[in-house]
Design a protein around this motif. Structure first.
Motif, mmCIF file in Angstrom:
data_model
loop_
_atom_site.group_PDB
_atom_site.id
_atom_site.type_symbol
_atom_site.label_atom_id
_atom_site.label_comp_id
_atom_site.label_asym_id
_atom_site.label_seq_id
_atom_site.Cartn_x
_atom_site.Cartn_y
_atom_site.Cartn_z
ATOM 1 N N ASN A 22 3.946 1.374 10.190
ATOM 2 C CA ASN A 22 5.234 0.973 9.329
ATOM 3 C C ASN A 22 6.125 0.374 10.631
ATOM 4 N N LYS A 26 7.265 -3.454 10.793
ATOM 5 C CA LYS A 26 8.866 -3.944 10.796
ATOM 6 C C LYS A 26 9.423 -4.612 11.893
ATOM 7 N N LYS A 32 4.179 -13.202 5.612
ATOM 8 C CA LYS A 32 3.872 -12.423 4.461
ATOM 9 C C LYS A 32 2.761 -11.356 4.791
ATOM 10 N N LYS A 50 -0.354 2.992 -0.789
ATOM 11 C CA LYS A 50 1.403 2.725 -1.152
ATOM 12 C C LYS A 50 1.877 3.935 -0.540
ATOM 13 N N TYR A 53 2.177 3.026 3.382
ATOM 14 C CA TYR A 53 3.139 1.926 3.502
ATOM 15 C C TYR A 53 4.028 1.604 2.481
ATOM 16 N N GLN A 54 5.257 1.977 2.481
ATOM 17 C CA GLN A 54 6.094 1.691 1.353
ATOM 18 C C GLN A 54 6.740 0.360 1.582
ATOM 19 N N GLY A 55 6.558 -0.653 2.526
ATOM 20 C CA GLY A 55 7.258 -1.712 2.607
ATOM 21 C C GLY A 55 6.650 -2.798 1.436
ATOM 22 N N GLU A 56 7.240 -4.038 1.545
ATOM 23 C CA GLU A 56 6.914 -5.134 0.358
ATOM 24 C C GLU A 56 5.440 -5.728 1.013
ATOM 25 N N THR A 57 4.585 -6.006 0.229
ATOM 26 C CA THR A 57 3.564 -6.864 0.603
ATOM 27 C C THR A 57 3.250 -7.806 -0.756
ATOM 28 N N GLU A 58 2.562 -8.806 -0.286
ATOM 29 C CA GLU A 58 1.969 -9.820 -1.565
ATOM 30 C C GLU A 58 0.950 -8.907 -2.632
ATOM 31 N N ARG A 59 0.913 -9.454 -3.737
ATOM 32 C CA ARG A 59 -0.164 -8.611 -4.395
ATOM 33 C C ARG A 59 -1.424 -8.644 -3.914
ATOM 34 N N SER A 91 1.398 -14.938 9.070
ATOM 35 C CA SER A 91 0.974 -13.919 8.083
ATOM 36 C C SER A 91 0.234 -13.029 8.774
#
Length: 351
Positions: A22, A26, A32, A50, A53-59, A91
């Motif tokens: 994390n 950050k 991406k 999940k 890692y609670q952050g945003e990822t691509e699908r 990326s």
């Protein structure tokens, strides 16, 4: 638990691994964040990821599971997915899976846009102690293992024992073979600790295996000399694995199952050529057969397996090079083996 630190990257465990992932994502502001699974790890490990890692990822990008799909065709699909989702040189690709995913994902990342960063989250015991550590990436060419690839290090490797709870016992035993190998080539005390271990693994044992492998890789990252020791059992083992993968009448062997056979065979060659004692040889054979069922080989099987040896990627100048043991805990590299000893090795295994 203490991390294993190398020149190229660190291997973190448990809560420290979660914090490291994390914090790293950050701080580095990647354009991406892509995540690669196979169909098995998407089903069983996505929820664990999940939580980590609670952050945003691509699908998620998902490939078919299994060694049969460790191919350039699978790479093309992942390259296309990265491109279609706007991947660029800033990326990063996170590989969540066993050795197929970490090998293939590392190769895909190393070649996409001439190289993007990647991180490994190994989900099998085998990939935790072997495939994800050391920077080897690549894919198979037909049934010939790891014929196409590069050595390129991940930014970090993160080991969580929660993933092990998703595995069948057979998968755990397969990974245990590589842990035993680390003891055979480098540390007799570790071998002694493991060989009678009824539970097959503890996180402290995983850390020890990673540390043993990392210490060897640090001294020889591109496998010019002592890193070859890590190939003990793999010269014959890979040929056996390839043969059972290709023959529709044979049950496919897991990597560790094939390598266990290879280590018994190559221990016999060590007895004949490099001074391994009969006491050590019998200890090795009996220890593996406590955990791995004996594989039945016909005369024809052995013929084809020996033909496949000609394609081993460790060969050079027409010679088949073996790693053999002088004693448990001490390996030697680049040993040439007379052809007549192969049949004797298989005969010893079958006794």
């Amino acid at each position: 638990m203490q991390s294993v630190t190398g020149n190229a990257h660190e291997v973190h465990f448990g809560e420290l691994a979660k914090a490291a992932l994390n914090q790293y994502l950050k701080q580095n502001n990647y354009s991406k964040i892509f995540v690669l699974f196979d169909t098995n790890t998407e089903e069983h490990c996505l929820s664990v990821f999940k939580d980590i890692y609670q952050g945003e990822t691509e699908r998620p990008i998902v490939i078919k599971a299994g060694e049969l799909h460790k191919t350039i065709d699978s790479c093309v699909k992942v390259w296309e997915a990265l491109s279609n989702m706007g991947g660029d040189r800033k990326s990063i690709l996170i590989n969540v899976g066993g050795g197929v995913v970490t090998d293939l994902g590392g190769f895909v990342a190393s070649t996409f846009k001439r190289g993007i960063d990647f991180i490994h989250l190994p989900t099998t015991l085998l990939s935790m102690v072997d495939a994800s550590v050391g920077g080897k990436t690549g894919v198979d060419l037909g049934v010939l293992k790891n014929q196409v690839g590069v050595i390129n290090q991940p930014k970090m490797v993160l080991i969580f024992d929660e993933f092990l709870q998703t595995l069948e016992q057979r998968q755990l035993v397969s990974g245990f073979a590589e842990m035993l190998k680390h003891g055979l080539i480098a540390d007799r005390t570790y071998w002694n600790d493991l060989k009678s271990n009824p539970e097959l693994y503890h996180l402290t044992d995983i850390q020890k295996s990673v540390a043993l492998k990392n210490a060897i890789v640090e001294k020889d990252p591109t496998e010019q000399n002592i890193r070859k020791k890590l190939n003990f059992g793999h010269t014959l083992g890979h040929a056996i694995e390839s043969y059972f993968l290709d023959d529709p009448d044979k049950e496919t062997l897991l990597h560790g199952e094939a390598i266990a056979v290879g280590m018994i065979l190559e221990a016999y060659l060590s007895y004949e050529l490099t001074g391994l004692s009969m006491v050590d040889l019998e200890e090795i054979k009996n220890s593996f057969l406590k955990h791995f069922e004996k594989v039945d080989f016909t005369y024809r099987d052995i013929e084809v397996i020996l033909e496949l040896l000609q394609h081993d990627k460790k060969n050079s100048h027409g010679n088949i090079n073996f790693v053999l043991l002088q004693e448990i805990g001490c390996a030697v590299i680049d040993v040439k083996v007379p052809i007549d000893l192969f049949s004797k090795a298989f005969a010893y295994y079958k006794e």
